[in-house]
Design an enzyme around this catalytic site. Structure first.
Site: not given
Length: 422
Positions: A152, A183, A258
Site C-alpha cells: 500500500h 501487503d 508502514s
C-alpha cells in the site's frame, strides 16, 4: 477487528483519517480531537440542500444512461475503472539477472543491553520512501539495493524516491514485485555496499519481549525510533479486506511507519510494520508482518518478480451499473440511500489467450454474478475473493450472458507478473 493501513498522506490531505488521533492524543494540527456529537440542522439548511440535490440529480440524469443499461442489458459504453500510473517496473529478465545477494538470516545469539548500540546496528537498514501519493518506510534486505516495503506504500505510484539513513539525496526506486494479499512489495535502487537488515526467526518471538520500531513517520522524521514490547502474536486482523496473522506491539506506530522495521533486542528484523489501530481512545496497537512469513514472499518477489501460486482468472474486468425493474429515477440515489433500480457488477472486457477464463468458456461481455455461490458486486471484491484461493483451485462462477444465467467451472491459473489481469 478491521484496521487501516498506515501510509502517510500528503500535506494537502491532513484530515485523511477522521476520528483518529496521533500517538500523543492530539490531531496533527495540534488541536485536541472532539468527539462527534448530534447536532440539530436548521430548516432553511434542509431546503437549500434539497434544492441543490434536485439540481445535482438533474445533472446526473443527463449523463446516467451512458453508464447504466436499461432492462438489465449490458451497457455499451460502461465506464471502466481508471488504471493508476505505476513507477518503473523491472522485467522478469532484469529481476533474475539483477539478483546477486542472498538475504541474510541470523544465527546471532547476542542480545544488546545498550539501546543506543541496538539502534546503531539497525537504523542504517531502514529507509524512507516518498511517492507521488504519499510516503512510508522500507527495510534494506540486500547490500545491492533490494528493499522490502508495503504494497500500500507504493500502490499506484508513478514515482518512487528512496532516502537512505543520513542522506538527503534520494535514489530512484523501481518496482521489482508486489503482493497485494500480504501487503508486501520489493523496490530496487542502484546502490552497493548498503547495510542490509538481518532476518530473525519471528516464530521464536515471545509476548513481553522488548522490541524497537524504526521508520519514517509523517514522511518527514527519518530514522525515528520507538520502543515497546511484543503485545501479542498470531493476531488475526483484517486489513483492506485481507485476513492476516500479525505481530502486535505497543511501540508507537504512526502514519509513514508502514514498511519500516520491527527489531528484537538482537538487532534482528522480526516484522515489517504495516498497520495500527485508527480510532479515538485506542493507542498502543501496532502490527507487523512476521519476518518468517515475509521472507518467503520477499524471496519470490526478488527471484521471480511475483509470488508463485497466486491465482489468475485470465480476464480483464470492468465495473458497470445494470438496471433492473425499469426503475431509472436518479433521485432515488439521494433519498433512498442508493439506486434501488440499479445493481453494480463486473463484466469481462478481455479474455487472456490460453488462460483459465478461456479454458472454462467465459466470454467477453459476461457479467460475473457469483463465485462459489457468493455474490460479488465489483472488480475489487472479485480480486480480493480470488486471492483467497491458490493457482490450480477450481471455482464455480455464475455469469449473466445476455438474458441467460449460467454456471461454469474455472480452474484458476497462476499470476506471473507484477501487474497482471485477474
Amino acid at each position: 477487528m478491521v484496521f487501516e493501513n498506515n501510509t502517510s498522506e500528503r500535506s494537502d490531505n491532513a484530515d485523511y483519517c477522521e476520528g483518529t488521533t496521533s500517538h500523543d492524543g492530539y490531531g496533527f494540527d495540534g488541536q485536541s480531537p472532539e468527539r462527534k456529537s448530534h447536532k440539530t440542522v436548521r430548516v432553511g439548511t434542509v431546503v437549500i440542500l434539497a434544492v441543490a440535490v434536485m439540481l445535482l440529480g438533474g445533472i446526473i440524469g443527463c449523463f446516467l444512461p451512458a453508464a447504466i443499461a436499461p432492462d438489465g442489458n449490458l451497457p455499451k459504453d460502461g465506464n471502466a475503472l481508471s488504471a493508476s500510473p505505476t513507477a518503473s517496473v523491472l522485467s522478469g529478465e532484469e529481476v533474475s539477472a539483477g539478483y546477486k545477494t542472498e538475504i541474510v538470516v541470523s544465527s546471532n545469539s547476542t542480545v544488546y543491553s545498550d539501546m543506543a548500540e541496538l539502534v546503531e546496528k539497525c537504523e542504517d537498514s531502514v529507509v524512507g520512501i516518498v511517492t507521488d501519493t504519499g510516503s512510508g518506510s522500507g527495510v534494506i534486505v540486500s547490500s545491492d539495493g533490494y528493499i522490502v516495503t508495503n504494497y500500500h506504500v507504493v500502490e499506484g505510484s508513478s514515482k518512487i524516491s528512496v532516502y537512505l539513513s543520513g542522506n538527503d539525496e534520494p535514489h530512484e526506486g523501481a518496482l521489482v514485485g508486489v503482493d497485494e494479499k500480504t501487503d508486501l512489495a520489493v523496490v530496487k535502487i542502484e546502490a552497493q555496499e548498503l547495510t542490509a537488515a538481518t532476518f530473525g526467526d519471528s516464530n521464536d518471538s515471545r509476548v513481553g519481549e522488548s522490541v524497537i520500531a524504526i521508520g519514517n513517520p509523517l514522511g518527514e522524521l527519518m530514522s525515528t525510533v520507538t520502543d515497546g514490547i511484543i503485545s501479542g502474536i498470531n493476531r488475526e486482523v483484517i486489513i483492506d479486506g485481507h485476513r492476516m496473522s500479525l505481530i502486535q506491539t505497543n511501540a508507537a506506530i504512526n502514519p509513514g511507519n508502514s514498511g519500516g522495521g520491527l527489531f528484537n533486542m538482537k538487532g534482528e528484523l522480526i516484522g515489517v510494520v504495516n498497520a495500527k489501530s485508527m480510532a479515538i481512545d485506542i493507542e498502543g496497537l501496532g502490527f507487523a508482518i512476521p519476518s518468517s512469513f515475509a521472507l518467503n514472499i520477499v524471496n519470490d518477489l526478488i527471484n521471480q518478480g511475483y509470488v508463485t501460486g497466486r491465482p489468475s482468472l485470465g480476464a480483464t474486468l470492468q465495473d458497470v451499473a445494470l438496471s433492473y425493474g425499469n426503475n431509472q429515477n436518479p433521485f432515488n440515489y439521494f433519498f433512498g440511500g442508493g439506486f434501488p433500480g440499479y445493481e453494480y457488477r463486473a463484466r469481462i472486457t478481455e479474455i487472456e489467450p490460453n488462460g483459465a477464463a478461456e479454458a472454462a468458456g467465459l466470454l467477453v461481455d459476461d457479467i460475473i454474478l457469483t463465485i462459489n455461490n457468493v455474490n460479488y458486486y465489483s472488480t475489487a471484491e472479485i480480486n480480493s475473493a480470488l486471492l483467497e484461493y491458490n493457482a490450480g483451485d477450481s471455482v464455480i462462477i455464475s455469469v449473466q450472458r445476455g438474458d441467460q444465467v449460467m454456471e461454469l467451472t474455472v480452474v484458476l491459473g497462476e499470476r506471473s507478473g507484477l501487474y497482471t489481469n485477474l
